[in-house]
Each structure stands twice: as C-alpha cells, then as structure tokens.
Write a protein that holds these residues in place. Structure first.
Motif, PDB file in Angstrom:
ATOM      1  N   LEU A 173      16.074  17.065 -52.280  1.00 50.35           N
ATOM      2  CA  LEU A 173      17.677  15.954 -51.154  1.00 50.35           C
ATOM      3  C   LEU A 173      16.828  14.206 -51.040  1.00 50.35           C
ATOM      4  CD1 LEU A 173      19.958  15.543 -50.136  1.00 50.35           C
ATOM      5  CD2 LEU A 173      19.136  15.784 -48.255  1.00 50.35           C
ATOM      6  N   LEU A 174      17.591  13.303 -52.034  1.00 49.70           N
ATOM      7  CA  LEU A 174      17.169  12.746 -52.070  1.00 49.70           C
ATOM      8  C   LEU A 174      18.271  11.674 -51.715  1.00 49.70           C
ATOM      9  CD1 LEU A 174      15.225   9.943 -53.440  1.00 49.70           C
ATOM     10  CD2 LEU A 174      17.129  10.013 -55.599  1.00 49.70           C
ATOM     11  N   ILE A 175      18.546  10.582 -50.731  1.00 47.56           N
ATOM     12  CA  ILE A 175      18.862   9.668 -49.219  1.00 47.56           C
ATOM     13  C   ILE A 175      18.715   8.443 -49.419  1.00 47.56           C
ATOM     14  CG2 ILE A 175      19.115  12.149 -48.249  1.00 47.56           C
ATOM     15  CD1 ILE A 175      17.406  10.184 -45.887  1.00 47.56           C
ATOM     16  N   ASP A 176      19.960   7.646 -49.592  1.00 47.27           N
ATOM     17  CA  ASP A 176      19.555   6.118 -49.256  1.00 47.27           C
ATOM     18  C   ASP A 176      20.887   5.437 -48.681  1.00 47.27           C
ATOM     19  OD1 ASP A 176      17.749   3.966 -51.164  1.00 47.27           O
ATOM     20  OD2 ASP A 176      19.990   3.146 -50.425  1.00 47.27           O
ATOM     21  N   ARG A 177      20.804   4.749 -47.214  1.00 45.06           N
ATOM     22  CA  ARG A 177      21.382   3.918 -46.453  1.00 45.06           C
ATOM     23  C   ARG A 177      22.731   3.192 -47.295  1.00 45.06           C
ATOM     24  NH1 ARG A 177      17.166   0.361 -43.105  1.00 45.06           N
ATOM     25  NH2 ARG A 177      17.203   1.790 -42.239  1.00 45.06           N
ATOM     26  N   ARG A 178      21.853   2.861 -48.788  1.00 49.81           N
ATOM     27  CA  ARG A 178      22.867   1.933 -49.541  1.00 49.81           C
ATOM     28  C   ARG A 178      23.986   2.988 -49.829  1.00 49.81           C
ATOM     29  NH1 ARG A 178      18.523  -1.938 -52.201  1.00 49.81           N
ATOM     30  NH2 ARG A 178      18.686  -3.515 -50.488  1.00 49.81           N
ATOM     31  N   GLU A 179      25.134   2.489 -50.684  1.00 49.94           N
ATOM     32  CA  GLU A 179      25.478   3.132 -50.871  1.00 49.94           C
ATOM     33  C   GLU A 179      25.908   2.891 -52.787  1.00 49.94           C
ATOM     34  OE1 GLU A 179      27.238  -0.766 -52.109  1.00 49.94           O
ATOM     35  OE2 GLU A 179      26.496  -0.143 -50.281  1.00 49.94           O
ATOM     36  N   HIS A 180      24.090   3.041 -52.909  1.00 51.28           N
ATOM     37  CA  HIS A 180      24.567   3.977 -54.871  1.00 51.28           C
ATOM     38  C   HIS A 180      23.107   4.180 -55.568  1.00 51.28           C
ATOM     39  CE1 HIS A 180      21.804  -0.047 -54.538  1.00 51.28           C
ATOM     40  NE2 HIS A 180      23.106  -1.030 -53.624  1.00 51.28           N
ATOM     41  N   ILE A 181      22.366   4.200 -55.865  1.00 52.22           N
ATOM     42  CA  ILE A 181      20.748   4.460 -56.298  1.00 52.22           C
ATOM     43  C   ILE A 181      20.152   3.376 -57.009  1.00 52.22           C
ATOM     44  CG2 ILE A 181      21.748   6.762 -56.321  1.00 52.22           C
ATOM     45  CD1 ILE A 181      21.076   6.610 -59.425  1.00 52.22           C
ATOM     46  N   GLY A 182      18.649   3.308 -57.402  1.00 52.47           N
ATOM     47  CA  GLY A 182      18.280   2.365 -58.019  1.00 52.47           C
ATOM     48  C   GLY A 182      17.874   0.725 -57.100  1.00 52.47           C
ATOM     49  N   GLY A 183      17.908   1.239 -56.060  1.00 52.27           N
ATOM     50  CA  GLY A 183      17.181   0.099 -54.910  1.00 52.27           C
ATOM     51  C   GLY A 183      17.659  -1.222 -54.830  1.00 52.27           C
ATOM     52  N   ASN A 184      16.643  -2.142 -55.686  1.00 50.58           N
ATOM     53  CA  ASN A 184      17.163  -3.158 -54.950  1.00 50.58           C
ATOM     54  C   ASN A 184      16.665  -3.916 -56.574  1.00 50.58           C
ATOM     55  OD1 ASN A 184      16.203  -3.913 -52.422  1.00 50.58           O
ATOM     56  ND2 ASN A 184      14.402  -4.447 -53.109  1.00 50.58           N
ATOM     57  N   ALA A 185      16.773  -2.621 -58.364  1.00 52.28           N
ATOM     58  CA  ALA A 185      16.785  -2.724 -58.853  1.00 52.28           C
ATOM     59  C   ALA A 185      17.916  -2.212 -59.482  1.00 52.28           C
ATOM     60  CB  ALA A 185      16.026  -2.019 -59.849  1.00 52.28           C
ATOM     61  N   TYR A 186      19.413  -1.955 -58.817  1.00 51.78           N
ATOM     62  CA  TYR A 186      20.683  -1.157 -59.311  1.00 51.78           C
ATOM     63  C   TYR A 186      21.275  -2.644 -59.477  1.00 51.78           C
ATOM     64  CZ  TYR A 186      25.252  -0.829 -58.025  1.00 51.78           C
ATOM     65  OH  TYR A 186      27.310  -0.600 -57.879  1.00 51.78           O
ATOM     66  N   ASP A 187      22.312  -2.554 -60.276  1.00 52.25           N
ATOM     67  CA  ASP A 187      22.661  -3.142 -61.734  1.00 52.25           C
ATOM     68  C   ASP A 187      24.318  -2.733 -62.290  1.00 52.25           C
ATOM     69  OD1 ASP A 187      22.199  -1.852 -63.727  1.00 52.25           O
ATOM     70  OD2 ASP A 187      20.669  -3.007 -64.332  1.00 52.25           O
ATOM     71  N   HIS A 188      25.305  -4.198 -62.048  1.00 47.65           N
ATOM     72  CA  HIS A 188      26.379  -3.107 -62.605  1.00 47.65           C
ATOM     73  C   HIS A 188      27.062  -4.317 -63.010  1.00 47.65           C
ATOM     74  CE1 HIS A 188      27.977  -5.692 -59.013  1.00 47.65           C
ATOM     75  NE2 HIS A 188      26.888  -5.715 -58.568  1.00 47.65           N
ATOM     76  N   LEU A 189      28.333  -4.075 -63.122  1.00 47.58           N
ATOM     77  CA  LEU A 189      29.736  -4.803 -63.504  1.00 47.58           C
ATOM     78  C   LEU A 189      29.840  -5.739 -62.837  1.00 47.58           C
ATOM     79  CD1 LEU A 189      30.993  -3.078 -66.520  1.00 47.58           C
ATOM     80  CD2 LEU A 189      29.004  -4.870 -67.152  1.00 47.58           C
TER      81      LEU A 189
END
Length: 396
Positions: A48-64
């Motif tokens: 089980l992988l959890i994160d307090r943010r609403e996305h995966i990728g940590g600080n490397a998260y990218d998006h449009l």
C-alpha cells in the motif's frame, strides 16, 4: 493504476491470508514509488503506497496547465546520471527525450552562462581571453583559504570575492535564508568553474527527460496488481487503522517521531506560475537572478525541458521561503547533529525503515534517490537487516 479509498485500504489490510499489507510505504515520490514497484514486481509483496498529496510523483509531478502547457508544479526537474543501471531501471517505464540543461544568470545587465565559464568571463569583462588566459585570470583573483569550512570559503578560494559577490552571495542568501559563510561547504562545492566554453549545467553521461513526462513514468511504474495507492491521505490519520508488517517511511523523519527532539530545519519553495501570450519567453529553460534585490531566485520556462510545441508558453517564478513543504535540508553542523539523534531513534524502531531525502535528511539528486531505493530493495531481497544510511551508501 489501482487507486483505492481509505475504506478499501482498511478492508484490504484485514483480509486473510495476508493479515495486513506486507509493506505500507509513505510517500509516492521517487523513493517510495521505486521501492513499491520493486517489492511488488520483484518479490510479489502486497504493497500500500500512500501520499498526503492528491497525486503521485512527489516533487517531480508534471501536468498540463490550464493553457495546455506541460509544467512541473514544484519547479524544474532535470534527469541526469552517470549510472547505467539507473537508466536501465527507469527505461522500463519511459522513453526518453535527449536534453542538455543550460542555465543563464542575469548579472550586470548581461545574460551569461552559469556555471561560470570562458564565455561568462569574456562577456562580463569585455575581454577575449583564451582558456589558458582565463585560468590565469581566475588564479590572480582567487583568495586562498587555509581551512575550507563554509560555502563562502569554497568560492572565494577558487575565484575570489568579486565573482563571489556577483554570482553566489545574493543567490545563496535568497535560496537558503542564510549567508554562505553560515552554510556548509557542500552547498557551493557542487558548482564548478570552467575556463572553456562548455555551457552545459551538468556533464553527466546521461542527460534526458521522460518523453511523456514524469507523471506518465510513475503511472507505468506503479501499474501493478500488488500495489494499492491511497492519495490525499495523511499517514498519521491511518497509521493505526491499516494493518501492515513493515513500514517504509519516505516523509520527514522528525515528523514521524512528532518532533521529539525539535524540528529539523528545511528550506521550502513557493512558485508563481504564469502563462505568457507568446511562444518563447527566454532563451533557455532556467534563468537565475543572483541580485538580492530581485525577490525570486530563478524563472523557469518548461517548454525548453519538454520539447512541447505550443503557441503559448508557461513560466514559473521561484521564491525560497521557510514555511511550506520541506524541500532542502539546511546543511549546517547543528542540523546534522540533530538528525543523528533521530537516526539513533530510528535504528531502535522495529519494522520501520526510513528512505529518501526526507527520511534520511540529505539532499539527493533524482538518480541518487532511485539508487538508494534500489539498494534498499537489494538488501531486503538478500534478507539483510536494513539501516537507512546503509541503503543510501551505494547510491549512484
């Protein structure tokens, strides 16, 4: 990618025959995602992988963004490494776009390459020196420091006070909220000075970007039936309700222990993202602003990193600050001593392993975090006892 709800996670953790997840992993950045993938795919473990943010990728998260431009929400992330094994591992989950990072600095009304090189010196001083002449030029300005302890010592010893003031002092004070004379020598030791025209920021063997972005790479990495993902969830809220056999914690080690010995100091960042009504804003991805009177440290234009073609472009202004998400451990001797107290506590905590930048209170490049996670996996696979520093010692 199997995202689940808290209720589903609690239910799954109570089902036989497992009597809980094999591993609960906190933090879905590079450290947590790599170790999750390896444990699931390599050893068949239920994770089980959890994160307090609403996305995966940590600080490397990218998006449009709203304009349809691919951006890095938490500032520019450029992949570079000398380790073939790191490239081989990540290449399972992404194709690559060749990219060599170049940075300019706004100094004395000029845009000049940083790290300082021959072009930088000739532009600033109106000269046309050769490499050999530049070596003499810098040697004449260097002020030897007998014992190098601080970041200021490193730079002045190499290139003297004038260039230190132009390029390093103001930028460092903005970045860290401290004068370079109050920071460990490691901060500026990583920045070379060149007397040739090489204007690449990095000189690693492998320099590239995930062709479809970091988030796409993480999605493929975590797309495994043995991995459940629970987002927008704070570990503290679920630590007692989700059964698990071992915890791998990639969050701040002091937070795990409720700041028992006090808070480990971090520097945070605030980003001001903007879309500009033109195809290109600046000639390179990143322009630094060493002048302390400029409130931000740098401007990033992401299309240089991604290679995206778009009639508009998006940029971000970067403002270092004390409050906010932890980004950079502050490298001072007293902070290292405080971390040692938490590490001693961690060494006595059964069935918990600390991993990553925040878990081991050390700045790692992305490839080093991957290397640290792979080294931890190897120790688990080999059946050895795991200590955080032992896992990080073989990072590339």
């Amino acid at each position: 990618m199997p995202k689940i709800t808290l209720e589903q996670a609690i239910s799954a953790s109570s089902r036989a025959p497992h009597d809980g997840y094999d591993y609960l992993i906190v933090g879905a950045g590079f450290a947590g995602s790599v170790i999750a993938e390896r444990l699931a795919a390599g050893l068949g473990k239920q994770v089980l992988l959890i994160d307090r943010r609403e996305h995966i990728g940590g600080n490397a998260y990218d998006h449009l963004d709203d304009a349809g431009v691919m951006v890095h929400r938490y500032g520019p992330h450029i992949f570079h490494t000398n380790a073939q094994r790191i490239v081989d591992y990540l290449s399972q989950f992404t194709e690559w776009r060749p990219y060599e990072h170049r940075v300019l600095a706004r100094v004395d009304e000029h845009l000049v390459p940083i790290p300082i090189n021959l072009t930088t010196l000739n532009t600033l001083y109106g000269l046309s020196m050769t490499s050999e002449e530049a070596e003499v030029f810098l040697a004449e300005r260097a002020e030897p420091v007998s014992t190098i302890r601080t970041s200021e010592d490193v730079v002045i010893n190499q290139i003297g006070r004038e260039l230190y003031e132009k390029f390093f002092r103001g930028y460092t004070r903005k970045q860290w909220g401290l004068d370079p004379s109050d920071l460990d020598k490691s901060v500026t030791s990583r920045i070379p000075t060149r007397t040739n025209e090489d204007d690449r920021y990095f000189t690693d063997t492998f320099q590239m970007m995930p062709r479809e972005g970091y988030t796409h790479m993480f999605e493929r990495m975590l797309d495994h039936p043995n991995i459940d993902i629970l987002l927008d969830t704070d570990f503290k809220a679920v630590r007692e309700s989700i059964a698990h056999r071992h915890l791998i914690y990639c969050g701040p080690i002091d937070e795990y222990y409720d700041f028992r010995f006090g808070r480990l100091p971090y520097r945070s960042l605030r980003f001001q993202h903007e879309t500009v009504q033109q195809a290109e804003y600046q000639p390179v991805a990143v322009v630094n602003f060493p002048d302390q009177s400029v409130p931000y440290t740098r401007i990033t234009e992401y299309k240089h990193l991604t290679g995206q073609t778009h009639p508009l472009t998006s940029i971000s202004y970067e403002f270092p600050c004390d409050d906010g998400d932890p980004y950079y451990p502050v490298p001072r001797p007293e902070n290292a001593e405080l971390y040692k107290r938490y590490k001693a506590l961690a060494d006595e905590t059964a069935n918990v392993t600390f991993l990553g930048r925040l878990g081991t209170y050390k700045y790692y490049n992305m490839d080093q975090v991957v290397g640290q996670a792979l080294a931890l996996y190897q120790r688990i696979e080999d059946g050895h006892a795991v200590a955080p520093e032992a896992a990080g010692a073989t990072a590339s």
